[in-house]
Design a protein around this motif. Structure first.
Motif, PDB file in Angstrom:
ATOM      1  N   ALA A 811       0.839  -1.196   0.000  1.00  0.00           N
ATOM      2  CA  ALA A 811       0.000   0.000   0.000  1.00  0.00           C
ATOM      3  C   ALA A 811       0.869   1.240   0.000  1.00  0.00           C
ATOM      4  O   ALA A 811       1.881   1.309   0.707  1.00  0.00           O
ATOM      5  CB  ALA A 811      -0.934  -0.007   1.195  1.00  0.00           C
ATOM      6  N   GLU A 812       0.448   2.245  -0.804  1.00  0.00           N
ATOM      7  CA  GLU A 812       1.177   3.508  -0.886  1.00  0.00           C
ATOM      8  C   GLU A 812       0.447   4.578  -0.074  1.00  0.00           C
ATOM      9  O   GLU A 812      -0.765   4.508   0.138  1.00  0.00           O
ATOM     10  CB  GLU A 812       1.282   3.972  -2.347  1.00  0.00           C
ATOM     11  N   GLY A 813       1.203   5.551   0.365  1.00  0.00           N
ATOM     12  CA  GLY A 813       0.614   6.739   1.004  1.00  0.00           C
ATOM     13  C   GLY A 813       0.078   6.487   2.398  1.00  0.00           C
ATOM     14  O   GLY A 813      -0.879   7.162   2.809  1.00  0.00           O
ATOM     15  N   VAL A 814       0.654   5.567   3.132  1.00  0.00           N
ATOM     16  CA  VAL A 814       0.223   5.320   4.522  1.00  0.00           C
ATOM     17  C   VAL A 814       0.795   6.430   5.388  1.00  0.00           C
ATOM     18  O   VAL A 814       2.017   6.584   5.477  1.00  0.00           O
ATOM     19  CB  VAL A 814       0.695   3.938   4.999  1.00  0.00           C
ATOM     20  N   GLU A 815      -0.126   7.175   6.068  1.00  0.00           N
ATOM     21  CA  GLU A 815       0.325   8.336   6.848  1.00  0.00           C
ATOM     22  C   GLU A 815      -0.105   8.274   8.309  1.00  0.00           C
ATOM     23  O   GLU A 815       0.375   9.074   9.122  1.00  0.00           O
ATOM     24  CB  GLU A 815      -0.216   9.618   6.194  1.00  0.00           C
ATOM     25  N   THR A 816      -1.026   7.350   8.663  1.00  0.00           N
ATOM     26  CA  THR A 816      -1.477   7.264  10.064  1.00  0.00           C
ATOM     27  C   THR A 816      -1.376   5.822  10.553  1.00  0.00           C
ATOM     28  O   THR A 816      -1.345   4.870   9.746  1.00  0.00           O
ATOM     29  CB  THR A 816      -2.935   7.727  10.188  1.00  0.00           C
ATOM     30  N   VAL A 817      -1.360   5.737  11.920  1.00  0.00           N
ATOM     31  CA  VAL A 817      -1.282   4.400  12.530  1.00  0.00           C
ATOM     32  C   VAL A 817      -2.558   3.623  12.252  1.00  0.00           C
ATOM     33  O   VAL A 817      -2.532   2.400  12.026  1.00  0.00           O
ATOM     34  CB  VAL A 817      -1.040   4.531  14.046  1.00  0.00           C
ATOM     35  N   ASP A 818      -3.703   4.324  12.233  1.00  0.00           N
ATOM     36  CA  ASP A 818      -4.973   3.640  11.988  1.00  0.00           C
ATOM     37  C   ASP A 818      -4.987   3.029  10.573  1.00  0.00           C
ATOM     38  O   ASP A 818      -5.496   1.909  10.380  1.00  0.00           O
ATOM     39  CB  ASP A 818      -6.132   4.612  12.144  1.00  0.00           C
ATOM     40  N   GLN A 819      -4.429   3.760   9.598  1.00  0.00           N
ATOM     41  CA  GLN A 819      -4.365   3.202   8.242  1.00  0.00           C
ATOM     42  C   GLN A 819      -3.480   1.957   8.219  1.00  0.00           C
ATOM     43  O   GLN A 819      -3.833   0.941   7.603  1.00  0.00           O
ATOM     44  CB  GLN A 819      -3.835   4.254   7.254  1.00  0.00           C
ATOM     45  N   ALA A 820      -2.350   2.022   8.925  1.00  0.00           N
ATOM     46  CA  ALA A 820      -1.443   0.883   8.971  1.00  0.00           C
ATOM     47  C   ALA A 820      -2.099  -0.306   9.651  1.00  0.00           C
ATOM     48  O   ALA A 820      -1.966  -1.454   9.207  1.00  0.00           O
ATOM     49  CB  ALA A 820      -0.154   1.270   9.669  1.00  0.00           C
ATOM     50  N   THR A 821      -2.838  -0.024  10.756  1.00  0.00           N
ATOM     51  CA  THR A 821      -3.500  -1.109  11.482  1.00  0.00           C
ATOM     52  C   THR A 821      -4.565  -1.750  10.616  1.00  0.00           C
ATOM     53  O   THR A 821      -4.722  -2.987  10.583  1.00  0.00           O
ATOM     54  CB  THR A 821      -4.120  -0.557  12.771  1.00  0.00           C
ATOM     55  N   MET A 822      -5.357  -0.905   9.898  1.00  0.00           N
ATOM     56  CA  MET A 822      -6.410  -1.438   9.054  1.00  0.00           C
ATOM     57  C   MET A 822      -5.818  -2.315   7.944  1.00  0.00           C
ATOM     58  O   MET A 822      -6.317  -3.408   7.648  1.00  0.00           O
ATOM     59  CB  MET A 822      -7.198  -0.291   8.423  1.00  0.00           C
ATOM     60  N   LEU A 823      -4.744  -1.861   7.335  1.00  0.00           N
ATOM     61  CA  LEU A 823      -4.116  -2.621   6.250  1.00  0.00           C
ATOM     62  C   LEU A 823      -3.543  -3.946   6.769  1.00  0.00           C
ATOM     63  O   LEU A 823      -3.616  -4.971   6.087  1.00  0.00           O
ATOM     64  CB  LEU A 823      -3.001  -1.782   5.598  1.00  0.00           C
ATOM     65  N   ARG A 824      -2.994  -3.884   8.015  1.00  0.00           N
ATOM     66  CA  ARG A 824      -2.471  -5.134   8.576  1.00  0.00           C
ATOM     67  C   ARG A 824      -3.597  -6.112   8.846  1.00  0.00           C
ATOM     68  O   ARG A 824      -3.459  -7.316   8.600  1.00  0.00           O
ATOM     69  CB  ARG A 824      -1.708  -4.826   9.858  1.00  0.00           C
ATOM     70  N   ASP A 825      -4.774  -5.578   9.307  1.00  0.00           N
ATOM     71  CA  ASP A 825      -5.917  -6.440   9.584  1.00  0.00           C
ATOM     72  C   ASP A 825      -6.464  -7.053   8.278  1.00  0.00           C
ATOM     73  O   ASP A 825      -7.008  -8.169   8.289  1.00  0.00           O
ATOM     74  CB  ASP A 825      -7.016  -5.651  10.286  1.00  0.00           C
TER      75      ASP A 825
END
Length: 876
Positions: A811-825
């Protein structure tokens, strides 16, 4: 030199005068002495013819001498003197004298009679008369002798002339049989020329018969001809080819002209060798025949005219072209074939050129020849049925042996086919062969003409450039024949929609329309939209319904004042219209020109940037969402322009692609990235991958695979550590060629990724065919997936699709922890963005890698370090 003829009468006249004078003087003396003695006293007539006394002896001797002389003279001069009077007197004298002696012998009374006295007087009178006539004959003889002397001189001159003449001369006397019939001729004379011609000497020829020299004389009728000339006195002249009169000439046969005339009882034959004349005549006849055949068979029209322009001959080709027979044209002046207006125009031109009045008649065709110049130009012939034919005419003079002009020859050929060909070539050169519309050169002429017209009328006109959107896809998918059909249909719609005063042209895949007589700018925009809207109805081609659109660029006169600038500014506006999307429309403004100028300056500076090493790479870390380790980096290009500062890729990459510089820049980027990551791997001690974005132009370059091989070779980087990123649009375009390129790259061990997946028209069949290694989710989905259900659904689908096809997802353009957590989930494999790090230089990437590695090596949770706020060195 022997004399030709020694006339018999001339020979006789040489002896005659001497004999005449001597005999005459002696006879007169004896005659008068005898008569004196006879008449003296004491003389008695003898009874018989006796010479008793010296007087009698003298008398009889006188008589005898006188008689002999007179007989000799009269006999020799019988043909040239009137001898009858003296002969009569002599005969009377002799008769009287004989009668007197007879009377003396037989008449006793005679001596004393009156008759004796009368006879004496009669004899004396006859003697006196004869003696008195002698001076008269002498005068006549002297005159004859004088003429004979002149004749001898003339004969000598004639003989000399005949001896030296080049004409062969023969003299022949007749040979007659007992009945007087001519049976042959004998040669009595031949001059030196005759000797050479016949090949026999004069001594050998004279005295020979004609039949001996020419045994065929009886068979060929020559003897009969000679006989006829002698008998009738009429001369005969004829030419013949003979094998007799050719000895020593070296020729097989000779042509001679023979003249036979009567000469006394013989013939004078003159022979002139006319072989050279005959051969020259034959050669002339052959040349004339050849020339006539050439003229007759020539495909050019040839007209022969008299010096005054009267037609005297026309060859068959001319009769066919003009539609007239030769009889219809001969005798008429050649101006009947010319346009009078054309003659007048050329006559005026020649009058000015030569400073003399040239009348508009046939003089126009020969005035240049009179000045020693060539006369060749294009004319129009007026043929039968009012047909006008353009011809190229060349006029030449025909001169006699003295150089005087006796005629003119006008040769010409029909220019109709050539003019049609020229018109066709001109049309092909200036028109588009597919649509028949004017091409670039004719379009430029039309614009310049419009400029001149509108400058006088102070009005406006516009130049519109139409470019069909994505026309290449039609050619690639449906074929060029279908593409040609579409172009012809577009041309037809533009012509039918535009006004008659407008010009429609085409060059390349673009169409240009010149709109004349505009009131203002808005009218140009309205007309442009009307023309563009004509493309909206689908085009039927090979069972397909093709819908096309076009972008339009407009430039206005007099806002732009030259043809080149009008086209250039319309093209600038077209580019601007394309940036707005399909079916765009833009009018050129100075601001657009300024942007173009800046673009050109930027392109020039970019070319220098490559040579001056102004380009450099930064790398954005890619983090595993599973264990938060650094799995690779993405190479990003930057340009630090001297005096300007940092130039972002979104500014200069499109320029590089348009100018073709992207190939060189891409090769430099690949090689630099491979070299940097190979160095980084050596520093950190484990493998990291590097992702490099590729331009479509670079991928389809001729030596693209060799470029990758070279980058790996010079850097020493493992192929598995290199990842090339291509756009989804590249897969959609030229799929077969792209597939072969990707398969070649994968065969090297290089991994592949699709960048910005989901932003274009995704076709799942392409995904299955290309078998790429990784999909990259665009930042537009990542940034909205927490707030937009559709973005979240797309992101979830992409991840599920990739995993089902054994592909990794980043994934490109990850800027927040919530985005990272969602992508990991969602089980996304890795991510990159400002949450982890901004793009870094190679040195900063090395430090970032060591720090992250050391933090994890202590057993700490890397996510705690990675997600905590910190000041990171980076390059935007």
């Amino acid at each position: 030199m022997p004399m030709l003829v020694e006339h018999t009468q001339t020979r006789k006249l040489r002896l005659g005068p001497v004999l005449f004078v001597l005999a005459g003087s002696t006879t007169c003396c004896l005659f008068f002495l005898g008569n004196w003695a006879v008449g003296s006293p004491g003389y008695r007539q003898p009874s018989a013819l006796r010479y008793d006394t010296p007087a009698e002896l003298f008398l009889w001797l006188g008589y005898t001498a006188f008689a002999a002389v007179l007989f000799a003279i009269l006999y020799n001069l019988r043909k040239i003197l009137p001898v009858k009077p003296i002969a009569l007197a002599f005969l009377l004298f002799c008769g009287g004298h004989a009668a007197r002696h007879y009377l003396e012998e037989h008449v006793a009374a005679y001596p004393d009679s009156w008759l004796d006295t009368a006879m004496s007087i009669f004899e004396g009178a006859l003697a006196v008369v004869t003696a008195c006539c002698l001076p008269l004959y002498y005068r006549r003889i002297s005159s004859i002798l004088e003429r004979a002397s002149i004749s001898v001189r003339d004969e000598a001159r004639l003989s000399a002339a005949m001896e030296s003449t080049l004409v062969s001369i023969f003299m022949c006397d007749t040979v007659r049989d007992r009945s007087g019939a001519i049976v042959d001729f004998v040669f009595v004379f031949a001059n030196p020329t005759a000797e050479k011609m016949i090949g026999l000497s004069r001594e050998h020829l004279v005295g020979k018969r004609l039949s001996e020299i020419n045994p065929h004389v009886y068979r060929d009728g020559r003897l009969e001809l000679y006989r006829k000339v002698v008998e009738t006195g009429e001369p005969w002249v004829f030419d013949t080819e003979t094998r007799i009169l050719n000895a020593g000439t070296g020729r097989e046969s000779s042509f001679v002209r023979i003249h036979i005339s009567k000469l006394g009882d013989g013939a004078l034959v003159t022979c002139l060798d006319v072989t050279a004349e005959r051969l020259s005549t034959q050669s002339l006849k052959r040349s004339l025949a050849y020339n006539k055949a050439i003229v007759a068979s020539s495909s050019f029209t040839i007209i022969i005219t008299e010096p005054d322009g009267t037609i005297s001959s026309v060859n068959p080709a001319g009769q066919i072209m003009l539609g007239y027979s030769e009889e219809e044209l001969v005798g008429r002046n050649i101006i009947v074939l010319h346009d009078q207006n054309e003659l007048t125009e050329i006559a005026q031109r020649y009058t000015e050129e030569f400073g003399e009045t040239v009348p508009p008649d046939s003089s126009v065709l020969r005035v240049r020849l009179a000045h020693g110049l060539e006369e060749e130009r294009e004319w129009t012939y007026l043929c039968r049925n009012n047909l006008r034919i353009p011809v190229q005419v060349n006029v030449n003079t025909i001169e006699d042996e003295r150089g005087s002009v006796i005629a003119y020859m006008a040769s010409s050929y029909d220019l109709t086919d050539r003019k049609q060909t020229d018109q066709y070539i001109y049309h092909i050169a200036h028109h588009d062969p597919l649509t028949g519309l004017p091409g670039r050169s004719l379009l430029r002429d039309s614009i310049e003409t419009a400029i001149e017209v509108n400058a006088r009328t102070r009005s406006q006109f516009a130049v519109l450039i139409f470019d069909l959107d994505q026309f290449k896809r039609i050619n690639d998918s449906l074929g060029h024949d279908t593409g040609d059909l579409v172009l012809r249909e577009v041309a037809l719609r533009l012509r039918s929609t535009s006004r008659n005063s407008d010009t429609v042209a085409r060059f390349g895949d673009q169409f240009v329309v010149i709109l004349n007589g505009l009131a203002d700018r808005s009218e140009a925009e309205i007309t442009a939209r009307k023309l563009r809207d004509s493309f909206a109805p689908p085009i039927s081609a090979d069972g397909h319904q093709i819908v096309i659109s076009a972008s339009v660029g407009i430039s206005i006169y007099p806002e732009t004042s030259s043809a080149d600038e009008l086209l250039k500014h319309a093209d600038i506006a077209l580019d601007h219209g394309k940036m707005q999307g399909r079916n765009g429309l833009a009018v050129f403004t100075p601001d657009l020109g300024k942007k173009l100028l800046e673009k050109l300056h930027l392109e020039t500076a970019l070319r220098k940037a490559i040579a001056n090493n102004e380009l450099f790479l930064v790398y954005q870390p890619q983090i595993s969402l599973t264990d938060h380790t650094l799995v690779g980096v993405e190479a990003l290009m930057r340009w630090r322009r001297p005096g300007i500062g940092l130039v972002l890729p979104s500014v200069f990459i499109p320029i590089a692609e348009e100018s073709g510089l992207i190939t060189d820049i891409g090769a430099w980027c690949l090689e630099t990235a491979c070299r940097d990551i190979a160095q980084l791997q050596r520093e950190v001690g484990y493998e990291l991958s590097v992702a490099v974005n590729l331009s479509p132009n670079q991928v389809h370059g001729v030596h693209f695979q060799q470029t990758i091989e070279r980058a790996l070779s010079v850097s020493g980087l493992s192929p598995s550590s290199l990842e090339v990123e291509i756009t989804e649009g590249l897969l959609m375009r030229d799929s077969e060629e792209t597939l072969q390129i990707l398969e070649g790259i994968q065969a090297l061990g290089v991994t592949t990724a699709i960048d910005d997946f989901g932003t274009g028209f995704s076709n799942m069949s392409y995904i299955t065919r290309f078998k790429v290694d990784r999909l990259k989710i665009d930042r537009s989905f990542v940034s909205k997936c927490l707030t937009d259900a559709n973005s979240l659904a797309v992101t979830t689908a992409i991840i599920a699709l990739a995993h089902s096809l054994n592909m990794e997802v980043i994934a490109e353009g990850v800027e927040t922890v919530d985005q990272a957590t969602m992508l990991r989930d969602l089980e996304c494999d890795s991510a990159q963005g400002y949450l982890y790090s901004k793009p870094l230089t190679l040195a900063d990437v090395s430090a970032f890698t060591r720090t992250l590695h050391e933090f994890g090596a202590n057993g700490a949770d890397r996510s705690k370090w990675m997600y905590q706020p910190r000041n990171q060195p980076h390059v935007s």
